[in-house]
Design an enzyme around this catalytic site. Structure first.
Site, PDB file in Angstrom:
ATOM      1  N   LYS A   1      47.205  44.427  43.479  1.00 18.07           N
ATOM      2  CA  LYS A   1      47.919  43.557  42.543  1.00 18.07           C
ATOM      3  C   LYS A   1      49.374  43.432  42.975  1.00 18.07           C
ATOM      4  CE  LYS A   1      48.782  43.086  37.526  1.00 18.07           C
ATOM      5  NZ  LYS A   1      48.568  43.710  36.202  1.00 18.07           N
TER       6      LYS A   1
ATOM      7  N   SER B   1      46.802  40.743  32.568  1.00 19.26           N
ATOM      8  CA  SER B   1      47.574  40.049  33.576  1.00 19.26           C
ATOM      9  C   SER B   1      46.984  40.154  34.977  1.00 19.26           C
ATOM     10  CB  SER B   1      48.992  40.643  33.603  1.00 19.26           C
ATOM     11  OG  SER B   1      48.959  42.020  33.994  1.00 19.26           O
TER      12      SER B   1
ATOM     13  N   SER C   1      45.399  45.155  30.834  1.00 15.66           N
ATOM     14  CA  SER C   1      45.420  44.212  31.955  1.00 15.66           C
ATOM     15  C   SER C   1      44.509  44.564  33.115  1.00 15.66           C
ATOM     16  CB  SER C   1      46.854  44.046  32.465  1.00 15.66           C
ATOM     17  OG  SER C   1      47.659  43.424  31.497  1.00 15.66           O
TER      18      SER C   1
END
Length: 509
Positions: A88, A163, A187
């Site tokens: 990420k 997210s 997330s």
């Protein structure tokens, strides 16, 4: 199962690792197969912000050379050595851009690796690249990225969660067998639920946060994204452990989570059904899959008990005071002076204050600005006790509710998200509706307890997630329960949910 080059990407990470060690495939072949997949479908999905093909193939070649040479070096290779992974883009990675999905950090190159990235490098996992996210991890749909909107492989007209939608979409679409995400209010788990992947939020402090760009420091936690519970457990074993660079890191040995994931017997396991995390606001199909999961566990010998956590009703409100307050403090460092973007005011005197104002106005997106304003207000003189202080009191009550619940149950269970993936754009104009997507995942972050989301079937052709929660430092329990449910549902259907994802259409050129 086929092991042709195109079929390699549809193996689990554990299966890939076995074939690599047996010499049936090479890491270069495996890594190139994933890079080819990214090239074929990511123009549709937008899961990646940056692809690092050269570095990934170099690491893969090094692994292959060590294995070919044999000896003690080959024997010392990590079990997952040679298995590719995505990271990420909130986790700093030397040699690759780290943007946090924001114009504020566009093109920024970190001078150091996050601790978890350093562990990946030491274990020789080829890093395929950096995945998309809501800007500074603020969002539940990955529509708030400054660079692109990520799409759900199950239906490209729908969101992949947030997210960390980029990591979840990449794993679900066979662009990567493993990924790292961060979980501040769900997330990792919420994207896992809506993409049919497995996502784990470890106990707070059990995986180093050093090098994770901070949003809310008392809530953020790095964790694994995978297609199976075993794969998530193997990655968790690799990234977990004490780190002196992280002041919140726990002095704790990392258990063999993969062994617990394979312990499928739930006879006598007390599973608590949280009263507050079901009912109104949850889609009928989601609740139906949840009840079917409960029945499967009960039939396998688990003891299903009801637990009441009344403070959970206030978790969402408390979270959206604590999180923006911490975010407003953490994001103060992006001032146009020290690093990141710098925007000069168009007119007037060139003062530091005006440079900061111009930089933040241009560099931050709408959702980030909204949360900074909310957090600054909650921390301001005259309002601190009424808002932030009260929210912290609710946090304490939530922790006490968890303590009481775990006296009656070994693990807790709920739907991971109240709905399946919703259409892109459906909630962009309604922030409160967007925030409600995290209603079931937020309590775990407020209390610091571990949680996992595992696929629980389909509703209207879209994945539903089932969440397990355990006491702090008892992450092995969520792998035990999650692995057991995964096996029960797979045995029932015959085909794992992750293998049922439709083929992604390549975008028109």
């Amino acid at each position: 199962m086929t092991t042709t080059l195109s079929g390699l990407i549809r193996l689990t990470a554990a299966q890939m690792a076995v074939k690599l060690r047996a010499g049936e495939i090479t890491s270069v072949e495996l890594t190139q197969a994933h890079l080819d997949r990214i090239a074929a479908v990511d123009s549709t999905l937008n899961a990646f912000l940056h692809v690092s093909a050269e570095e990934a193939l170099q690491t893969a070649a090094e692994v292959d050379a060590i294995r070919a040479a044999g000896g003690t070096d080959a024997e010392a290779l990590h079990r997952l050595a040679g298995v590719p992974i995505a990271v990420k883009d909130l986790i700093v990675t030397k040699g690759q851009p780290t943007t946090a999905g924001s114009k504020m950090l566009e093109g920024w190159m970190s001078p150091y690796d996050a601790t978890v990235v350093q562990k990946l490098r030491e274990a020789r996992l080829p890093i395929l690249g950096k995945t998309n996210l809501d800007e500074f991890a603020m969002g539940s749909s990955t529509e708030h990225s400054a660079f692109c909107v990520t799409r759900n492989p199950w239906d490209t007209s729908r969101i992949p969660g947030g997210s960390g939608g980029g990591s979840a979409a990449a794993v679900a679409a066979f662009e990567a067998p493993l990924a790292l995400g961060t979980d501040t209010g769900g997330s990792i788990r919420q994207p896992g639920a809506v993409t049919g992947t497995v996502g784990t939020k470890p106990t707070y402090g059990s995986v180093s946060r050093y090098g994770a760009i901070a949003m809310a420091s008392s809530l953020d936690q790095i964790g694994p994204v995978a297609r199976t519970v075993e794969d998530a457990a193997l990655l968790h074993e690799l990234i977990g452990g004490y780190d002196p660079k992280d002041s919140t890191s726990l002095h704790q040995e990392v258990p063999a989570f993969s062994t617990h994931a394979a312990a499928h017997d739930v006879t006598g396991l007390r599973i608590g059904v949280i009263k507050q995390l079901q009912g109104e606001g949850y889609q009928t199909g989601v609740l139906a899959r949840f009840q079917e999961s409960l029945e499967a566990l009960r039939a396998a010998g688990a003891q299903i008990v009801d637990v009441d956590c009344p403070s959970f009703d206030y978790a969402l409100g408390a979270y959206y005071l604590i999180m923006p307050s911490e975010a407003s403090s953490n994001l103060a460092r992006y001032d146009g002076v020290r690093y990141g973007s710098r925007v000069l005011p168009e007119e007037g005197p060139l003062t530091m204050e005006r440079v900061m104002g111009a930089t933040r106005a241009a560099g931050f997106g709408e959702e980030v600005k909204r949360r900074i304003i909310l957090g600054t207000y909650a921390l301001s003189a005259g309002y601190y006790d009424a808002y932030y202080g009260s929210a912290q009191k609710i946090r304490t009550l939530i922790q006490r509710d968890f303590d009481a619940a775990f006296e009656a149950a070994d693990v807790l269970i709920s739907p991971t998200a109240p709905t399946v993936a919703f259409p892109l754009g459906a909630k962009l104009d309604d922030p409160l509706a967007m925030y409600l997507n995290d209603v079931a995942t937020i309590p775990a972050n407020l209390a610091g307890v571990p949680g996992i989301s595992v696929p629980g079937g389909l509703s209207e052709g879209l994945p539903v997630g089932i969440q397990f929660l355990a006491p702090s430092k008892q992450d092995a329990r969520v792998y035990h329960a999650g692995g057991a449910l995964e096996k029960l549902l797979n045995d029932d259907s015959g085909v794992p949910l992750w293998a049922q994802v439709p083929e992604v259409e390549e975008a028109a050129q």
